[in-house]
Enzyme design. Structure first.
Site, mmCIF file in Angstrom:
data_model
loop_
_atom_site.group_PDB
_atom_site.id
_atom_site.type_symbol
_atom_site.label_atom_id
_atom_site.label_comp_id
_atom_site.label_asym_id
_atom_site.label_seq_id
_atom_site.Cartn_x
_atom_site.Cartn_y
_atom_site.Cartn_z
ATOM 1 N N LYS A 12 -2.458 1.345 -1.596
ATOM 2 C CA LYS A 12 -2.181 -0.094 -1.566
ATOM 3 C C LYS A 12 -0.793 -0.301 -0.988
ATOM 4 O O LYS A 12 0.044 0.598 -1.054
ATOM 5 C CB LYS A 12 -2.232 -0.676 -2.981
ATOM 6 N N ASP A 21 -5.212 -8.546 1.417
ATOM 7 C CA ASP A 21 -5.203 -8.837 -0.026
ATOM 8 C C ASP A 21 -4.527 -10.207 -0.137
ATOM 9 O O ASP A 21 -4.503 -10.960 0.851
ATOM 10 C CB ASP A 21 -4.435 -7.748 -0.803
#
Ligand code: NDP
Length: 451
Positions: free
Chosen positions: A125, A165
């Site tokens: 991430k 995201d």
């Protein structure tokens, strides 16, 4: 002391400020106790100690020039958590709250989520504390280019494949991909969520929201129920929320809420397809606030409160809850109010939107509770399908991708139930998702020796 407890203690001791990361580790680790009993080889080989430590975490300076010619500096992160079963894979978040602990929590969750999809993707991430709200397109472009100026050396189609995201959608992916292509001189599947014209997959924008609703519908089916005629509360108003609304409408439910960080809308008449199109244009094109929806449709608008606070305070009846905004948006009191107001199914479009207290309330009240790592895995699964299309230089039809997405979500749902039952926790989707995701990664890690 059990290995699980000692791993949790060590994580807290090593990084005392990373609260969200602790929360994610505790939630996963506490359900893995039976795997340590059944697989003493995992304990002997330090799998539990190794899986909570990222392969590497990169932090970097992101300087850029705003429209007033002022130099701005943000902080960038990429956490490459685990690549046992495939290249690191996970989104990039641009939001002022981003810090290393938040990126680590998201990267850690991603390991198990990606494993559940059955595709060959490890967990990672990234992100920045940059706030895209109120920035011009030029500022967004210059920021994205500066971010990629450092990120490019850490990623690659066989190494690490980021996606979107919070705060990173098609526009930002376009700017980042364009800059990667320029400096690497290669057109390759290094990011997912790309535009259709340059390697993106049909259904990728829809996938997380659609997948969450498919997962909810699978859970409901275990009790002989479906979404028809159900009152559904959705939070957020971004990518995941928008397509969750679209899919609930297709399946015959009525969505009564959305929110952004400024306000909550309650629309008792339902957010139908026309209103959903208005919301998409408002958020994705005009980049406006949900309060404008209330002006347009004369609905209830509560400033500075999220959907779950409003449902609690106003005693609004809800059958199904789809939290699609951010972490810890539902606290224990909100969960109790949801149960009291009739909610019997929660599927998480967002990552870790329910606090630990909220999860306990749902489980204690026999609510069908689908944790994010299972319920929202459709997004990354479709990113995996985008990677396959990029490597084979093919593009599949909308129906082909959607039917694969549906099959994957059904498969994840079944894996959760099977693993839960195999470990004596029938119907517990939290335990099922964690164990099913973990065991595959742990076995791959075993095969490599101590690396
Ligand atoms: P977007 O940036 O498109 O949308 C996020 C939405 O949530 C915005 O409307 C935002 O409001 C709102 N929001 C954020 N924080 C708050 C808050 N504190 N209170 C109320 N509303 C808030 O992001 P996504 O839709 O992509 O992501 C939403 C969630 O889904 C995240 O948890 C993400 O990690 C998760 N997720 C996303 C995937 C994807 O494919 N995009 C895949 C899997 C999970 P505002 O506009 O005011 O900021």
């Amino acid at each position: 002391m059990s290995v699980i407890k000692s791993v949790i203690d060590k994580v807290k001791r090593m990084d005392p400020d990373q609260k969200e990361f602790h929360q994610a580790v505790i939630e996963v680790m506490e359900t893995l106790e039976p795997t340590a009993e059944r697989h003493p080889e995992f304990v002997k080989n330090g799998i539990y100690e190794r899986i909570v430590e990222p392969e590497r975490a990169v932090q970097f300076r992101v300087p850029w020039v705003d429209d007033k010619s002022q130099v701005q500096v943000n902080r960038g992160f990429r956490v490459q958590f685990n690549n046992a079963i495939g290249p690191f894979k996970g989104g990039i978040r641009f939001h002022p709250s981003v810090n290393l602990g938040i990126i680590k929590f998201l990267g850690f969750e991603q390991i198990f989520k990606n494993s559940l999809t059955t595709l060959a993707m490890g967990g990672g991430k990234g992100g920045s504390d940059f706030d895209p709200k109120g920035k011009s397109d030029g500022e967004i472009m210059r920021f994205c280019q500066s971010f990629m100026r450092e990120l490019f050396r850490h990623i690659g189609p066989e190494t690490d494949v980021p996606a979107g995201d919070i705060g990173v959608g098609g526009r930002e992916i376009g700017y980042m991909y364009g800059y990667y292509k320029k400096i690497r001189n290669e057109h390759t599947g290094v990011l997912t969520g790309k535009g259709l014209e340059y390697g993106g997959s049909l259904i990728r924008p829809e996938a997380t929201g659609y997948g969450t609703v498919y997962f909810a519908s699978e859970m409901l089916a275990t009790r002989g129920l479906d979404l028809k005629g159900k009152r559904v509360a959705v939070s957020g108003a971004g990518n995941v929320a928008q397509y969750a609304i679209e899919k609930v409408n297709q399946m015959g439910g009525t969505v009564i809420s959305v929110c952004d960080s400024g306000a909550t809308i309650i629309d008792e008449a339902g957010i139908d397809n026309d209103k959903c199109c208005y919301l998409m244009e408002l958020k994705n094109v005009r980049r406006g606030r949900v309060s404008e929806y209330a002006d347009q449709y004369k609905t209830v608008c509560v400033e500075s409160k999220n959907v779950w606070d409003v449902i609690r305070e106003q005693g609004i009846k809800v059958d199904v809850a789809l939290p699609c905004a951010t972490q810890n948006e539902i606290d224990g009191a909100n969960a109790e109010a949801l149960v009291k107001n009739g909610c019997f199914c929660v599927a998480e479009g967002a990552n870790m939107p329910s606090s630990p207290e909220a999860v306990r309330v749902f489980q204690a009240n026999n609510v069908l509770y689908g944790p994010g790592k299972a319920a929202n895995a459709g997004g990354v699964a479709t990113s995996g399908l985008e990677m396959s299309q990029n490597s084979s230089k093919l593009s599949w039809t909308r129906d082909e991708v959607d039917s694969r997405l549906l099959l994957i979500m059904k498969g994840i749902h079944k894996s959760c139930l099977d693993a839960a039952e195999a470990y004596g926790k029938k119907g517990d989707y939290v335990t099922g998702a964690n164990i099913a995701g973990f065991v595959k990664v742990a076995k791959a890690m075993m095969a490599y020796g101590i690396v």
